[in-house]
Design a protein around this motif. Structure first.
Motif, PDB file in Angstrom:
ATOM      1  N   VAL A 140      23.007 -12.174 -10.398  1.00  0.00           N
ATOM      2  CA  VAL A 140      24.407 -12.042 -10.813  1.00  0.00           C
ATOM      3  C   VAL A 140      25.293 -13.032 -10.066  1.00  0.00           C
ATOM      4  N   CYS A 141      25.931 -13.913 -10.813  1.00  0.00           N
ATOM      5  CA  CYS A 141      26.894 -14.824 -10.192  1.00  0.00           C
ATOM      6  C   CYS A 141      28.295 -14.244 -10.388  1.00  0.00           C
ATOM      7  N   ASN A 142      29.021 -14.127  -9.295  1.00  0.00           N
ATOM      8  CA  ASN A 142      30.395 -13.617  -9.403  1.00  0.00           C
ATOM      9  C   ASN A 142      31.224 -14.231  -8.282  1.00  0.00           C
ATOM     10  N   LYS A 143      32.465 -13.850  -8.228  1.00  0.00           N
ATOM     11  CA  LYS A 143      33.413 -14.396  -7.268  1.00  0.00           C
ATOM     12  C   LYS A 143      32.847 -14.395  -5.851  1.00  0.00           C
ATOM     13  N   ILE A 144      33.116 -15.458  -5.116  1.00  0.00           N
ATOM     14  CA  ILE A 144      32.612 -15.604  -3.751  1.00  0.00           C
ATOM     15  C   ILE A 144      32.901 -14.327  -2.935  1.00  0.00           C
ATOM     16  N   GLY A 145      31.888 -13.871  -2.243  1.00  0.00           N
ATOM     17  CA  GLY A 145      32.030 -12.641  -1.456  1.00  0.00           C
ATOM     18  C   GLY A 145      31.331 -11.445  -2.081  1.00  0.00           C
ATOM     19  N   THR A 146      30.985 -11.571  -3.352  1.00  0.00           N
ATOM     20  CA  THR A 146      30.300 -10.458  -4.024  1.00  0.00           C
ATOM     21  C   THR A 146      28.949 -10.178  -3.359  1.00  0.00           C
ATOM     22  N   TYR A 147      28.231 -11.242  -3.018  1.00  0.00           N
ATOM     23  CA  TYR A 147      26.907 -11.101  -2.405  1.00  0.00           C
ATOM     24  C   TYR A 147      26.990 -10.264  -1.115  1.00  0.00           C
ATOM     25  N   LEU A 148      27.992 -10.532  -0.304  1.00  0.00           N
ATOM     26  CA  LEU A 148      28.114  -9.766   0.953  1.00  0.00           C
ATOM     27  C   LEU A 148      28.372  -8.285   0.671  1.00  0.00           C
TER      28      LEU A 148
END
Ligand code: MRU
Length: 401
Positions: free
Chosen positions: A251-259
Motif C-alpha cells: 500500500v502506497c500512501n501519504k508519507i508516514g503511513t508506514y510508521l
C-alpha cells in the motif's frame, strides 16, 4: 457531503461547461471555489495540489481531457492532453486509470463525437467514485460496528487516520472516512484521531475541517503521537486511504503511513486501508521497489503557513537558511502489515490471491499475469538508485519485503 447545509461534491460542471472545484490550498481558513476552463488549468490544479487525493486527481484529469477536447478534438490534441495531465503527479495510479478510461472512450470516435463521449465518461467516473465510496463505507461500517459491540457503555470507538482520505480527496464520501461518516450517522459513539500530516498538513487542515463540519468528534495529533496512543490502548483501529495498491497488496500512501502500520502491528491494532478498485495497480508487485515516489519542493517542509491572530494568512520559515530539506510525499506499507483492504467488493486480505479473486476482470484471469512486472517507467534510474537511500538495493532488505 454538506457545506453550509448544502449538499456538495468536490468537483462539478458549471452551466457554461467550466469545471468547478474547491481550492484545497486555502482550507480550513477560507472556503473558495475555482473554475477550471482549460486543459492547462486542470493540470496546474493537480500539480499545485489545489485539488489532491488520488480519486479526485483522477476525476479532475478526466475533466481535463474534456476541456482539452472542447478546444481541439484532434488526435494530436488528445495525445498531448493525455501526456500533459499524466505528468502532473507520479504516484496516485488513479490519475493514469482515469486518463486511460477517457482515451479508451474517445480514441476511436470520429472527431465530431469525441467531446460528448468524453463528457459522458468523465461524469460516469465521478458518479462511479461516489457509488464505490458509499460501498466502501458500508463494508467498513461493519468493522466499526463490531468494535462498538465490544465496548462498555459510554465508551467510544477510536479510529486513527492519516492525511486526508475524506470527501475532499474523492468526489464524495471519501474512502477512509466513508465508514466513519456512516457510523457517526448511525449513532455509533466514535472519535477520530487525525494525524496532522506534515508537511502539507492535510490531516490538520482538511480532515479536521471535514469531520468538524459533519459533527464527528475528532482530535488533531502531531504525526509522531500515534504510536504512543496505540501503546496506551487509545486506538481501536487505523483506517487510511491509498494512492496505489500493488497486485500483492502493498500500500502506497501519504508519507508516514508506514510508521503508523509498524506501530499498529507492534500493538495489535488492526490496520485497514480503504480503496476504490481504480487504485489497484495490477502491473506492480513490490511496491517499495516499483512505485515512483513523488518528491516535492523543499519549501513545503521549510515554510509553514497559517492564520495569524488578526486573520491574515502568513508564511513563516522554520528551517535555517541553507539547511537541505527532503520532501518525499509518499511511502509504502508492505502487505504483511495490512489487516485488510476495504474495497467496494468487501474486505479483502492484502494478498495477490485476495485482490485477484475480488477483481478478476482487472487482474486478468491468467495467474501468470498476476506476477509483478517490473516496468521500465517505474524503475528508478541507476543513478538515482546509487544516490537515493529511499530505495533499497540491499538484497536482504528486498527479501524482508
Ligand atoms: O498528496 P495528497 O494530498 O494528494 O495525498 C493524499 C493521500 O495520500 C490520500 O491518503 C490518498 O490519496 C487517498 S485519498 C482517498
Amino acid at each position: 457531503m454538506k457545506v453550509n447545509g448544502k449538499p456538495m461534491r468536490s468537483i462539478w460542471v458549471e452551466a457554461d461547461g467550466a469545471v468547478g472545484v474547491i481550492d484545497q490550498t486555502v482550507l480550513p481558513h477560507e472556503f473558495r471555489t475555482v473554475r477550471l476552463t482549460s486543459r492547462d488549468e486542470a493540470a496546474q490544479a493537480i500539480s499545485s495540489m489545489l485539488v489532491r487525493g488520488a480519486p479526485l486527481i483522477g476525476a479532475v484529469a478526466a475533466y481535463g481531457m474534456v476541456l482539452a477536447l472542447r478546444a481541439d478534438a484532434s488526435d494530436e490534441a488528445l495525445e498531448t492532453a493525455y501526456r500533459t495531465l499524466l505528468a502532473t503527479r507520479p504516484t496516485a495510479i488513479n490519475l493514469k486509470w482515469a486518463l486511460d478510461e477517457m482515451m479508451a472512450a474517445v480514441r476511436n470516435r470520429p472527431r465530431g463525437e469525441r467531446l460528448a463521449v468524453a463528457e459522458k465518461r468523465a461524469a460516469e467516473i465521478c458518479d462511479e467514485d461516489v457509488a464505490i465510496n458509499r460501498a466502501i463505507g458500508e463494508h467498513g461500517l461493519r468493522l466499526i460496528e463490531a468494535i462498538a459491540a465490544r465496548k462498555k457503555p459510554g465508551e467510544r470507538v477510536n479510529v486513527l487516520t492519516h492525511c486526508n482520505a475524506g470527501w475532499l480527496a474523492t468526489v464524495d464520501w471519501g474512502t477512509a472516512t466513508a465508514p466513519i461518516y456512516l457510523a457517526h450517522d448511525k449513532g455509533i459513539a466514535l472519535h477520530v484521531y487525525a494525524d496532522e500530516t506534515r508537511p502539507r498538513n492535510q490531516g490538520a487542515s482538511l480532515t479536521a475541517w471535514e469531520l468538524g463540519r459533519h459533527g464527528v468528534p475528532h482530535t488533531v495529533i502531531p504525526d509522531n503521537t500515534g504510536g504512543h496512543l496505540m501503546q496506551h490502548g487509545l486506538v481501536d483501529m487505523v483506517i487510511v486511504g491509498t494512492d496505489r495498491v500493488t497486485a500483492r497488496g502493498d500500500v502506497c500512501n501519504k508519507i508516514g503511513t508506514y510508521l503508523k502500520a509498524l506501530a499498529a502491528k507492534d500493538n495489535d491494532v488492526p490496520f485497514y486501508v480503504a480503496l476504490p478498485s481504480p487504485t489497484i495497480d495490477f502491473t506492480v508487485g513490490d511496491g517499495v521497489a516499483e512505485i515512483p515516489i513523488e518528491q516535492r519542493a523543499a519549501d513545503e517542509v521549510a515554510v509553514m503557513s497559517g492564520r495569524t491572530s488578526d486573520g491574515r494568512i502568513e508564511a513563516v520559515r522554520i528551517v535555517p537558511d541553507g539547511s537541505p530539506v527532503a520532501n518525499y510525499a509518499f511511502d509504502v506499507t508492505p502487505a504483511r502489515l495490512v489487516t485488510g483492504l476495504i474495497t467496494e467488493r468487501g474486505i479483502l486480505p492484502a494478498t495477490r490471491e485476495g485482490l485477484a479473486a475480488a477483481f478478476p476482470e482487472r487482474a486478468g484471469r491468467d495467474p501468470e499475469k498476476w506476477e509483478p512486472v517490473f516496468r521500465r517507467d517505474h524503475a528508478p534510474s541507476e543513478k538515482k538508485r546509487a544516490t537515493d537511500d529511499s530505495i533499497s538495493t540491499n538484497p536482504a532488505q528486498a527479501e524482508r519485503r
